[in-house]
Structure formats: structure tokens, C-alpha cells
Design an enzyme around this catalytic site. Structure first.
Site, short mmCIF file in Angstrom:
data_model
loop_
_atom_site.label_atom_id
_atom_site.label_comp_id
_atom_site.label_asym_id
_atom_site.label_seq_id
_atom_site.Cartn_x
_atom_site.Cartn_y
_atom_site.Cartn_z
N GLY A 112 34.94 40.35 34.83
CA GLY A 112 36.00 39.54 34.23
C GLY A 112 35.43 38.51 33.26
CB CYS A 133 32.48 31.23 39.51
SG CYS A 133 32.98 32.87 40.00
CD GLN A 184 41.63 35.42 41.73
OE1 GLN A 184 42.16 36.07 42.63
NE2 GLN A 184 40.36 35.05 41.82
N1 PLP Z 1 38.76 34.67 36.00
C1 PLP Z 1 39.28 34.34 37.19
C2 PLP Z 1 40.64 33.76 37.25
C3 PLP Z 1 38.53 34.52 38.36
O1 PLP Z 1 39.04 34.18 39.55
C4 PLP Z 1 37.22 35.07 38.25
C5 PLP Z 1 36.38 35.22 39.45
O2 PLP Z 1 36.43 34.41 40.36
C6 PLP Z 1 36.75 35.42 36.98
C7 PLP Z 1 37.55 35.21 35.88
C8 PLP Z 1 35.41 36.03 36.80
O3 PLP Z 1 35.44 37.37 37.16
P1 PLP Z 1 34.07 38.15 37.47
O4 PLP Z 1 33.58 37.65 38.77
O5 PLP Z 1 34.46 39.60 37.49
O6 PLP Z 1 33.16 37.84 36.35
#
Ligand code: PLP
Length: 376
Positions: A70, A318, A176
Site C-alpha cells: 500500500g 507503522c 483499510q
Molecule cells: N494506508 C493505510 C490506511 C494503512 O493502514 C496502511 C498499513 O497500515 C498502509 C497505507 C500501508 O500499507 P502497506 O503496509 O501495505 O505498505
């Protein structure tokens, strides 16, 4: 073990995992290879793209580019289309968007503008629109907030943004929302990011959905895969298991939505109101219940819960390494630092059971009251 941190990542679906194994051990061919096995892989990728796309968009108007996650999809959208002038987003975005927006300023590309949130974590649409002017090149509004669970009506917001400035490229982070909220993308949404590991897929695969008529600059150059937009041999096992996980999720999306809404409300009903206040609104995603044990530290409660066999989050996994102790998103909703410090994010998946919810409530009440007593 009760796992209520599904917004951070979900346990991989067994069928998806088996599907991945088959593409690692047997169907491992390079989709660009000229022999029939490679050619067959190319056909399978085409079908995979169509399945993932058709669940949320009209295939005659949209197409899909595979990415590694993402975050990559968000970055690709932002750095491809935010141009001179300004770019507008919300104060509620995941760091994959918010940090990239700050980077726009550092690199001298565009002035980032952040629209404030309402108390429930959704963006204040009026204030967002006030930030959009004739110099705005790009707008990004997340579909579902990963910390509070608020849902933004992105189709409506995209339309309003384009009424104000039709040249704006509109992106939404749907990480999400995809496979969880029943919806279809309106034609005013140009770009939409998704990720496999939030819906029972493995980590390391995502996609950027784009309006067909939008020219996406090549992000990685080389062998010309993904129609030249993202070179690199395709992650076939990741893609094929993403499709499996998505098909499973979309097959029961409405029933899961209804059942998890009941579970979210049941969990809230069972939580001790002497300890917890509720941050997530009833009209938010049923997959997230964010609460705060005001005056206590969420991080301590997280460890206490872990010791008792309950895994929960404190916000965005994150950004848990970030220097900043308080969630910017919770503060942006208008809560004070005491509330932001006590946040626990309880997030569900269709595998969550009623018993999980009841046991989780008992543990949360026990540790909350215990810590409260010790703090006196
Ligand atoms: N965007 C949102 C709203 C998320 O919750 C997350 C992950 O927690 C991401 C982006 C990032 O996705 P990825 O872990 O696949 O890089």
C-alpha cells in the site's frame, strides 16, 4: 491467543497461503517468458487484475497496476501527480501519505496542505474544499482511517473537489477499506491504493487502481512490465494469493460488515466506562474500535494485555517507532494528550468470534482497573 490487531496486519488466509505455495513451487515461470508456461502465467495475471479491479470499479473505466504494498501505491500516486503549486490531503492520513506530503515540500515539488478532522476522525469537507484552489494539482483523502476507523465519503468528496477545480487528480488510500466496505469507485476518483495483507493475504503485494485515461509515469523503469509503468518481474505468487484472499473477502463482505458491527458494539457495551472512553463513531468501519483509557498509557496496557493472551494495537503500527509519543491523528480529532496517550485500537477480521470479543473485554477491564489502581 486473541488477535485484535487486524488493522496492522491479518493472519494469512490458509487458502491464500496454499495458492502462494503452488505458484512458488510449481507455477514459478516468468510471465514475460515466450514458452507456453510463461505465456499461461501472463494470462493468469490478466485474470487476476480483472478480479481485483472488478470488485470495486468499472473495468471499462479503470485499470490496475501491481505494486509491492500500500505504501508504494500511495507514494507512486503522490510523486507522480503532485506538481507545482499545492497538494491537499487530510490530517488523518497514514504515514505512507502524510510523510510523502511533507516530502513534497522538502523536495520543492509542491506546498502540502492538510485539512483538519472532525471529532469522529473523518475529514472536515468544507475546510478541505477551502484549501483547494486553482493552483491545486493533487488531492488525497483516505477512505477509512486506520486509527479511528472513520469513513470518508470519497466519491462525494472527489466530485466536490472537481467541481472546484476540474484539473485536480484525486487519490484515495483504500488500504483499510478494500474487501471490507461494500462500495464502487465513482468516475471522479482517479487513483485508489490497496494492499493484500490487510485482508488475509501475504505481505509484499499491493496495487494502484487508476482511471484508464490517466497517464501514470513509469515509476520503476527496466523490462517494461505492468505496461511500462512498473518494471520488475511480477510477484506472481503474491498476486495470485492476493486474488484468492480478495475473492474470499468479497464473497461475504455484507454479512461480515453486519456481524462485525454487532461485535464492535458488543465489545464497547462490555467495556468498563470507568476506564475507557470511545473514540470510534458508530458510523465508522465495523473493523475498528478505538478507545482511550484516559490518564493511563496505552502502551503499558498493550503489554499487559499481551501477557494475558490478548493482542491489540495502540494506533498505527507503522508509526509506533516515531519519536512522537502521541498519535497526531487522535490529537487532530481534537482530543487532548491525556486521551491520546491512553489509546487502544481493537481491530477485527471476519475470523473474530463473539467469544474473542467477550474474553477481550474481560481482559481489558481487568488490566485497565489494575493499572488505574496502581496509578493512584
Ligand atoms: N494506508 C493505510 C490506511 C494503512 O493502514 C496502511 C498499513 O497500515 C498502509 C497505507 C500501508 O500499507 P502497506 O503496509 O501495505 O505498505
Amino acid at each position: 491467543m486473541i488477535y485484535l490487531d487486524n488493522a496492522a496486519t491479518t493472519k494469512p488466509n490458509k487458502g491464500a497461503f496454499d495458492r502462494a505455495t503452488a505458484y512458488v513451487t510449481e507455477k514459478f515461470y516468468n510471465p514475460s517468458a515466450l514458452y507456453k508456461e510463461g505465456f499461461a502465467m501472463q494470462g493468469e495475471l490478466k485474470k487476476a487484475r480483472s478480479v481485483l479491479l472488478s470488485r470495486v470499479a468499472d473495468e471499462s473505466a479503470f485499470e490496475l497496476v501491481f505494486t509491492s504494498c500500500g505504501t508504494e501505491s500511495d507514494n507512486q500516486a503522490i510523486f507522480s501527480f503532485a506538481r507545482r503549486g499545492n497538494a491537499v490531503t487530510t490530517a488523518g492520513e497514514h504515514s505512507a501519505v502524510s510523510v510523502a506530503f511533507h516530502e513534497l515540500k522538502t523536495r520543492g515539488i509542491a506546498e502540502p496542505r492538510f485539512a483538519p478532522l472532525n471529532k469522529d476522525g473523518s475529514v472536515n469537507v468544507e475546510k478541505l474544499l477551502a484549501l483547494v484552489d486553482e493552483k491545486t494539482s493533487f488531492v488525497s483523502v483516505m477512505h477509512v482511517n486506520n486509527e479511528i476507523g472513520a469513513i470518508n465519503d470519497i466519491n462525494k468528496i472527489a466530485k466536490l473537489v472537481k467541481e472546484k477545480n476540474p484539473r485536480v487528480i484525486f487519490h484515495s488510500d483504500g488500504v483499510q477499506a478494500y474487501g471490507k466496505l461494500p462500495f464502487k469507485l465513482a468516475k471522479e476518483v482517479d487513483l485508489y491504493s490497496i494492499s493484500a495483507h490487510k485482508i488475509g493475504g501475504l505481505k509484499g503485494v499491493g496495487a494502484l487502481i487508476k482511471r484508464k485515461s490517466l497517464v501514470l509515469p513509469a515509476y520503476l523503469i527496466g523490462g517494461g512490465q505492468e505496461s511500462g509503468r512498473r518494471s520488475g518481474t511480477e510477484n506472481t505468487f503474491g498476486i495470485m494469493q492476493f486474488v484468492y484472499a480478495a475473492e474470499e473477502k468479497f464473497a461475504t463482505i455484507k454479512e461480515d460488515y453486519a456481524r462485525l458491527t454487532d461485535y464492535r458494539e458488543r465489545l464497547w457495551e462490555l467495556l468498563d466506562k470507568e476506564v475507557y472512553i470511545r473514540l470510534s463513531a458508530e458510523n465508522g468501519t465495523p473493523y475498528i474500535l478505538s478507545v482511550s483509557a484516559q490518564g493511563l498509557r496505552g502502551e503499558i496496557l498493550l503489554h499487559m494485555a499481551d501477557d494475558k493472551g490478548l493482542i491489540v494495537g495502540t494506533g498505527s503500527a507503522c508509526s509506533s517507532n516515531a519519536k512522537n509519543r502521541y498519535s497526531k491523528v487522535v490529537l487532530a480529532c481534537g482530543y487532548d494528550e491525556k486521551t491520546a496517550d491512553g489509546v487502544l485500537r481493537l481491530s477485527f477480521s471476519p475470523e473474530t468470534t463473539e467469544e474473542d470479543v467477550e474474553r477481550a473485554a474481560r481482559i481489558l477491564n481487568e488490566i485497565g482497573l489494575d493499572l488505574k489502581k496502581r496509578m493512584k
